[in-house]
Design a protein around this motif. Structure first.
Motif, PDB file in Angstrom:
ATOM      1  N   UNK A 299       0.818  -1.220   0.000  1.00 48.43           N
ATOM      2  CA  UNK A 299       0.000   0.000   0.000  1.00 48.43           C
ATOM      3  C   UNK A 299       0.850   1.266   0.000  1.00 48.43           C
ATOM      4  N   UNK A 300       0.363   2.269  -0.726  1.00 45.47           N
ATOM      5  CA  UNK A 300       1.051   3.553  -0.798  1.00 45.47           C
ATOM      6  C   UNK A 300       0.801   4.364   0.475  1.00 45.47           C
ATOM      7  N   UNK A 301       1.695   5.273   0.784  1.00 47.21           N
ATOM      8  CA  UNK A 301       1.569   6.105   1.972  1.00 47.21           C
ATOM      9  C   UNK A 301       0.620   7.268   1.691  1.00 47.21           C
ATOM     10  N   UNK A 302      -0.489   7.336   2.427  1.00 37.25           N
ATOM     11  CA  UNK A 302      -1.462   8.416   2.328  1.00 37.25           C
ATOM     12  C   UNK A 302      -2.353   8.341   3.558  1.00 37.25           C
ATOM     13  N   UNK A 303      -3.217   9.331   3.750  1.00 43.53           N
ATOM     14  CA  UNK A 303      -4.062   9.347   4.948  1.00 43.53           C
ATOM     15  C   UNK A 303      -4.914   8.078   5.062  1.00 43.53           C
ATOM     16  N   UNK A 304      -5.491   7.632   3.966  1.00 44.02           N
ATOM     17  CA  UNK A 304      -6.353   6.459   4.004  1.00 44.02           C
ATOM     18  C   UNK A 304      -5.601   5.241   4.531  1.00 44.02           C
ATOM     19  N   UNK A 305      -4.420   4.978   3.999  1.00 39.25           N
ATOM     20  CA  UNK A 305      -3.690   3.779   4.384  1.00 39.25           C
ATOM     21  C   UNK A 305      -3.011   3.918   5.745  1.00 39.25           C
ATOM     22  N   UNK A 306      -2.736   5.150   6.149  1.00 38.22           N
ATOM     23  CA  UNK A 306      -2.160   5.348   7.480  1.00 38.22           C
ATOM     24  C   UNK A 306      -3.207   5.189   8.585  1.00 38.22           C
ATOM     25  N   UNK A 307      -4.471   5.536   8.273  1.00 37.76           N
ATOM     26  CA  UNK A 307      -5.515   5.509   9.299  1.00 37.76           C
ATOM     27  C   UNK A 307      -6.287   4.202   9.346  1.00 37.76           C
ATOM     28  N   UNK A 308      -6.364   3.473   8.234  1.00 38.70           N
ATOM     29  CA  UNK A 308      -7.291   2.344   8.123  1.00 38.70           C
ATOM     30  C   UNK A 308      -6.532   1.030   8.009  1.00 38.70           C
ATOM     31  N   UNK A 309      -6.981   0.036   8.773  1.00 34.81           N
ATOM     32  CA  UNK A 309      -6.395  -1.298   8.696  1.00 34.81           C
ATOM     33  C   UNK A 309      -7.141  -2.147   7.668  1.00 34.81           C
ATOM     34  N   UNK A 310      -6.426  -2.849   6.809  1.00 31.05           N
ATOM     35  CA  UNK A 310      -7.076  -3.716   5.814  1.00 31.05           C
ATOM     36  C   UNK A 310      -7.451  -5.067   6.412  1.00 31.05           C
ATOM     37  N   UNK A 311      -8.279  -5.792   5.695  1.00 32.27           N
ATOM     38  CA  UNK A 311      -8.729  -7.116   6.115  1.00 32.27           C
ATOM     39  C   UNK A 311      -7.871  -8.239   5.537  1.00 32.27           C
ATOM     40  N   UNK A 312      -7.386  -8.070   4.318  1.00 32.40           N
ATOM     41  CA  UNK A 312      -6.730  -9.162   3.610  1.00 32.40           C
ATOM     42  C   UNK A 312      -5.504  -9.740   4.317  1.00 32.40           C
ATOM     43  N   UNK A 313      -4.623  -8.914   4.913  1.00 26.79           N
ATOM     44  CA  UNK A 313      -3.478  -9.527   5.601  1.00 26.79           C
ATOM     45  C   UNK A 313      -3.892 -10.480   6.728  1.00 26.79           C
ATOM     46  N   UNK A 314      -5.007 -10.171   7.390  1.00 23.41           N
ATOM     47  CA  UNK A 314      -5.481 -11.061   8.454  1.00 23.41           C
ATOM     48  C   UNK A 314      -5.943 -12.396   7.884  1.00 23.41           C
ATOM     49  N   UNK A 315      -6.642 -12.357   6.735  1.00 26.47           N
ATOM     50  CA  UNK A 315      -7.059 -13.593   6.092  1.00 26.47           C
ATOM     51  C   UNK A 315      -5.840 -14.425   5.704  1.00 26.47           C
ATOM     52  N   UNK A 316      -4.801 -13.757   5.207  1.00 25.97           N
ATOM     53  CA  UNK A 316      -3.591 -14.470   4.821  1.00 25.97           C
ATOM     54  C   UNK A 316      -2.933 -15.127   6.035  1.00 25.97           C
ATOM     55  N   UNK A 317      -2.865 -14.406   7.150  1.00 24.15           N
ATOM     56  CA  UNK A 317      -2.284 -14.970   8.364  1.00 24.15           C
ATOM     57  C   UNK A 317      -3.074 -16.189   8.832  1.00 24.15           C
ATOM     58  N   UNK A 318      -4.414 -16.084   8.780  1.00 31.48           N
ATOM     59  CA  UNK A 318      -5.253 -17.207   9.189  1.00 31.48           C
ATOM     60  C   UNK A 318      -5.041 -18.412   8.279  1.00 31.48           C
ATOM     61  N   UNK A 319      -4.694 -18.147   7.014  1.00 30.60           N
ATOM     62  CA  UNK A 319      -4.451 -19.215   6.058  1.00 30.60           C
ATOM     63  C   UNK A 319      -3.044 -19.801   6.166  1.00 30.60           C
ATOM     64  N   UNK A 320      -2.266 -19.304   7.110  1.00 28.98           N
ATOM     65  CA  UNK A 320      -0.916 -19.823   7.272  1.00 28.98           C
ATOM     66  C   UNK A 320       0.054 -19.345   6.230  1.00 28.98           C
ATOM     67  N   UNK A 321      -0.231 -18.178   5.626  1.00 27.26           N
ATOM     68  CA  UNK A 321       0.671 -17.607   4.626  1.00 27.26           C
ATOM     69  C   UNK A 321       1.594 -16.575   5.271  1.00 27.26           C
ATOM     70  N   UNK A 322       2.777 -16.426   4.720  1.00 27.40           N
ATOM     71  CA  UNK A 322       3.671 -15.348   5.134  1.00 27.40           C
ATOM     72  C   UNK A 322       3.146 -14.033   4.578  1.00 27.40           C
ATOM     73  N   UNK A 323       3.370 -12.949   5.312  1.00 31.71           N
ATOM     74  CA  UNK A 323       2.864 -11.639   4.922  1.00 31.71           C
ATOM     75  C   UNK A 323       4.007 -10.635   4.891  1.00 31.71           C
ATOM     76  N   UNK A 324       4.085  -9.885   3.790  1.00 34.50           N
ATOM     77  CA  UNK A 324       5.016  -8.765   3.674  1.00 34.50           C
ATOM     78  C   UNK A 324       4.216  -7.543   3.253  1.00 34.50           C
ATOM     79  N   UNK A 325       4.433  -6.413   3.917  1.00 31.42           N
ATOM     80  CA  UNK A 325       3.581  -5.246   3.676  1.00 31.42           C
ATOM     81  C   UNK A 325       4.367  -3.962   3.861  1.00 31.42           C
TER      82      UNK A 325
END
Length: 408
Positions: A299-325
């Motif tokens: 994700x790019x650096x901006x107000x939206x991405x600095x203030x809001x947490x996404x859902x997809x990384x959590x789904x990836x963690x639950x699926x046992x996948x490595x996450x880089x962000x």
């Protein structure tokens, strides 16, 4: 039995992070023993009846109206029509609480009805509408429309009986606007562990179809918006392939930036290492997670991405996948660098390539990293536990006399 009416922008059967969060909330509340229904506004574009059951959940629709005219006038007309539909449902179904979800148009429509009937109103903010418009390319930060929307958002928060937000970034922003912290509850994004908690094995036939045999697979599964930074991920591929010759990129999903991203990939010197799958049915997504070694979220650096947490990384963690962000604020709330995931500098293809190459060089640590990430999701981002954060707020609001709520 407590009845909760959720006022929504859109819902299932449409698929988006918004609808999946809504489904998780409503399903968890039903399991808790509460009666729930949802009502959507005019931004719900799926064809269907005015009352529809999807996945065992009941949704009511606001009847459509003509879309012509000045955008501001049209939005005020939408609010009025949505309020009329909410009012009719309140008279019919008699909910105990109205739970309105962003954007602010829903809160404005719900407030009229809540005040009229003396019902408590909780307003849940998933993202500030003005910042979401900037992130989607339909608004400009600092413009008159941005300023007006921000004022409407602040007013709606002050009028609500309680406020829920999905992360600390939004909570901190509201406090900076002068909102009493005691009125704000954080209900973070979570994962339905019944759905995502049991990873499926990799399907060899799908691996072969995608051309991923014996590859170091980087993947992104989600919507292709500009703020997701997928252009930076594609730009990182030449450096990554030079460091890891078996590296390949799998992109699953679609959205406004898809054509531009496909053009960029075609022009890449490593175009043969980049595979676009398109959108896939939600019940098949887990099979694509199983194909990926590292899920990347640049994700790019901006107000939206600095203030809001996404859902997809959590789904990836639950699926046992490595996450880089990327190390924007929303990701830093979810990912502990070096423990549950890897963080890299935003807006920097070289940093992306370096971080991904480093992960592939450290396979001996993968099992420990996956276990830590999954444990975090189970303990702190499981919807079965997350919905309990609403309960004391509901109880407090229901304890207030109706006349006090109507006069608020």
């Amino acid at each position: 039995m407590t009845r909760i009416l959720h006022v929504l922008d859109h819902s299932l059967p449409l698929h988006s992070g918004y609808t999946f969060r809504t489904r998780a909330i409503l399903r968890a509340q039903v399991a808790r023993g509460w009666e729930v229904r949802g009502i959507t506004g005019h931004r719900h574009t799926a064809q269907g009846p005015l009352v529809e059951e999807v996945d065992g959940l009941i949704f009511h629709r606001t009847p459509g109206i003509a879309a012509e005219g000045n955008p501001l006038i049209r939005e005020w007309r939408d609010i009025a029509a949505h309020a009329d539909a909410i009012d009719a449902l309140v008279r019919q179904w008699r909910p105990d609480i109205i739970h309105a979800h962003s954007p602010v148009l829903n809160a404005m429509a719900a407030q009229k009805v809540a005040k009229r009937h003396g019902l408590p109103l909780i307003y849940e903010i998933r993202a500030f509408w003005e910042d979401a418009a900037v992130g989607n390319g339909t608004g400009v930060e600092g413009s008159p429309r941005y300023w007006l929307t921000r004022q409407l958002e602040t007013h709606a928060v002050r009028q609500a009986d309680a406020v829920a937000v999905i992360c600390e970034g939004l909570r901190g922003d509201l406090i900076a606007r002068g909102v009493d912290p005691a009125r704000i509850v954080v209900s973070p994004n979570g994962v339905d562990m019944d759905q995502f908690g049991t990873p499926v094995p990799r399907d060899p036939a799908l691996t072969a179809k995608l051309g991923l045999e014996d590859a170091d697979v980087v993947g992104f599964i989600g919507s292709f918006y500009d703020y997701e930074g997928l252009d930076d991920l594609i730009a990182a591929m030449p450096r990554l392939v030079r460091a890891r010759p078996k590296a390949k990129l799998l992109l699953v999903g679609g959205g406004p930036r898809e054509d531009a991203l496909r053009d960029q990939a075609t022009a890449s010197p490593f175009a043969d290492r980049i595979r676009f799958v398109g959108r896939v049915p939600h019940d098949e997504v887990e099979h694509y997670y199983a194909q990926v070694d590292v899920l990347a979220y640049p994700r790019k650096a901006m107000r939206l991405t600095d203030l809001v947490t996404p859902l997809k990384p959590l789904e990836a963690m639950a699926q046992g996948r490595l996450v880089a962000a990327s190390g924007v604020g929303g990701h830093r709330e979810l990912i502990e660098d070096g423990v549950t995931g890897t963080l890299f500098a935003p807006d920097d293809p070289a940093a992306i390539a370096q971080a991904l190459a480093g992960l592939f060089a450290q396979r001996a640590q993968w099992d420990e990293r996956r276990a830590a990430a999954r444990a975090f999701v189970e303990a702190e981002r499981n919807w079965a536990a997350n919905i309990l954060r609403y309960e004391p707020v509901y109880e407090r609001l229901l304890a207030r006399p109706a006349d006090a709520r109507a006069a608020a």
